[in-house]
Design a protein around this motif. Structure first.
Motif, PDB file in Angstrom:
ATOM      1  N   ASP A   6      43.646  38.912  38.284  1.00  0.00           N
ATOM      2  CA  ASP A   6      44.511  40.229  38.310  1.00  0.00           C
ATOM      3  C   ASP A   6      44.388  40.562  39.593  1.00  0.00           C
ATOM      4  OD1 ASP A   6      46.426  41.649  37.002  1.00  0.00           O
ATOM      5  OD2 ASP A   6      45.268  42.534  35.834  1.00  0.00           O
TER       6      ASP A   6
ATOM      7  N   HIS B 264      46.197  33.960  36.988  1.00  0.00           N
ATOM      8  CA  HIS B 264      46.994  35.116  37.163  1.00  0.00           C
ATOM      9  C   HIS B 264      46.399  36.203  38.343  1.00  0.00           C
ATOM     10  CE1 HIS B 264      49.470  38.296  35.532  1.00  0.00           C
ATOM     11  NE2 HIS B 264      48.830  39.206  35.920  1.00  0.00           N
TER      12      HIS B 264
ATOM     13  N   HIS C 242      53.555  39.587  31.146  1.00  0.00           N
ATOM     14  CA  HIS C 242      52.299  40.432  30.773  1.00  0.00           C
ATOM     15  C   HIS C 242      52.774  40.978  29.548  1.00  0.00           C
ATOM     16  CE1 HIS C 242      52.495  40.726  35.108  1.00  0.00           C
ATOM     17  NE2 HIS C 242      51.195  40.947  35.184  1.00  0.00           N
TER      18      HIS C 242
END
Ligand SMILES: [Zn+2]
Length: 408
Positions: free
Chosen positions: A316, A62, A206
């Motif tokens: 992230d 991610h 998410h």
């Protein structure tokens, strides 16, 4: 080509001392001890990596490469809604060239730290034709928000697949990322699921990232609720249940999805994750350093692990992290859950994300038939400390192979 190294870590068995890997046409053809393998495979070039451990390239499940120029650009806020407002203001100042540059910078950093595959959330798919072939295997998850716009058509998704035709240098594929339950409608979730099945795309979203998101869905209150209401979101799905159960109980997400974050889970959410259909497991991506930046409540490592949830790590973006480095993520995870062994942790950046990407057998392990995506780290210690040495690595990765080709 035969690669030889002091240690070989296939992630498919114990470390092999004096290991060897036969690479042929971009794939792993055989593995074993050097002295056992070489008599059977004459005529191949031998590359001796010496005192190193050879292991699968790391997989970042991610990431948002679009924001790779925003390191330290947004100060951490107590309020998630406030953070979103701040980053939106920064993003409004950025043009297409800035995003192209950011994506390029992000790739350089991922590679520097041994990442050979990334799941990238892409908010600007229209930029893709301006990019050179990505330097690592990349799944481009199209980030979709329909707060103030119509949902895309099925033809749009079908069209994106044509992008790869004539671009054989682009390793990876497309996936769909309805952003989050607070920015994507149920209709958009359903459309993405239908198109993913029809066109063979992956799905991610998410969910339960912040306490404000949880508060919004549970009690129809809080800063994120008020902010979204103000900008015109219909709020009738708020006030009854958690963010996760709001999606899961309506069948909008399931084990075929990759769930990013899942920070705010209560016991009833865990109960929903406890009984996936036979042979399946829920997929969760945890981003330890971004998690710490936002000061979310402790990630429920042990419960999720004991439920058999397939947990991967991600970085992230650099808007909420200061490095795209999965070694640092493993180290941060270890700090928050010291009972995790280094072998567990290494699986969260190899075997587990490969499974989440539906590429078990092709990525994340060094086994016959898998892509030859490999990295090597200097190591001359003992067999039983090799996992710890990898997790604790603090040096950039100097040797990498991608799809059977040497990168350095
Ligand atoms: Zn994200």
């Amino acid at each position: 080509m035969i690669l030889r190294s002091r240690f070989l870590l296939t992630m498919d068995g114990p470390p092999v001392e004096d290991g060897a890997v036969l690479v042929n046409a971009g794939r792993i053809a055989a593995t074993g001890r050097f002295r056992d393998l070489t008599p059977h495979v004459a005529g191949h070039e031998i590359v001796d990596l010496g005192e190193q451990v050879l292991l699968p390239g790391l997989i970042n499940a991610h990431c948002h490469l679009d924001y790779s120029s925003l390191r330290h650009a947004v100060v951490a806020q107590r309020s998630f809604a406030k953070w979103i407002t701040r980053i939106n203001a920064v993003k409004r100042e950025m043009g297409e060239n800035d995003y192209v540059r950011a994506i390029t910078l992000g790739f350089v950093e991922l590679r520097r730290w041994g990442t050979t595959t990334v799941g990238n959330m892409e908010a600007f798919p229209e930029l893709l034709p301006q990019l050179p072939p990505p330097p690592i295997r990349t799944w481009w998850f199209l980030e979709l928000i329909d707060l103030r716009s119509r949902i895309p058509t099925e033809a749009f998704f079908a069209g994106t697949l044509a992008f790869f035709e004539g671009r054989p240098g682009w390793l990876g594929g497309f996936g769909l990322n309805p952003h989050a339950p607070y920015t994507a409608s149920p209709e958009l979730y359903r459309l993405c699921a239908a198109c993913a099945e029809r066109f063979g795309m992956l799905l991610t979203t998410h969910v339960a990232e912040s306490d404000e998101e949880d508060q919004m869905f549970r009690s129809a209150s809080g800063p994120l609720h008020d902010f979204l209401k103000r900008i015109g979101r219909r709020m009738e799905d708020c006030g009854t249940r958690s963010s996760f159960s709001n999606l899961a109980t309506r069948g909008l997400i399931g084990p075929e999805w990759i769930i990013a974050h899942a920070n705010e889970l209560d016991d009833s959410d865990l109960a929903l994750m406890a009984a996936p259909p036979a042979g399946q497991a829920w997929n969760v991506v945890h981003c330890p350093r971004s998690h710490a930046y936002f000061q979310h409540r402790p990630f429920r490592w042990r419960e999720l692990y004991e439920l058999g949830v397939n947990i991967s790590l991600g970085t992230d973006s650099l808007a909420s992290n200061d490095v795209l480095n999965l070694f640092s993520e493993m180290q941060a995870a270890k700090k928050s859950a010291p009972w995790l062994t280094s072998e567990h942790l290494l699986k969260t950046v190899t075997v587990n994300p490969a499974r989440a990407l539906k590429k078990s057998g092709e990525l994340g392990r060094i086994i016959p038939g898998a892509h030859a995506d490999l990295i090597a780290l200097p190591y001359a210690g003992s067999t039983n400390e090799v996992y710890d040495a990898i997790v604790e690595n603090t040096r950039p990765v100097e040797w990498m192979m991608l799809d059977g080709k040497l990168c350095y």
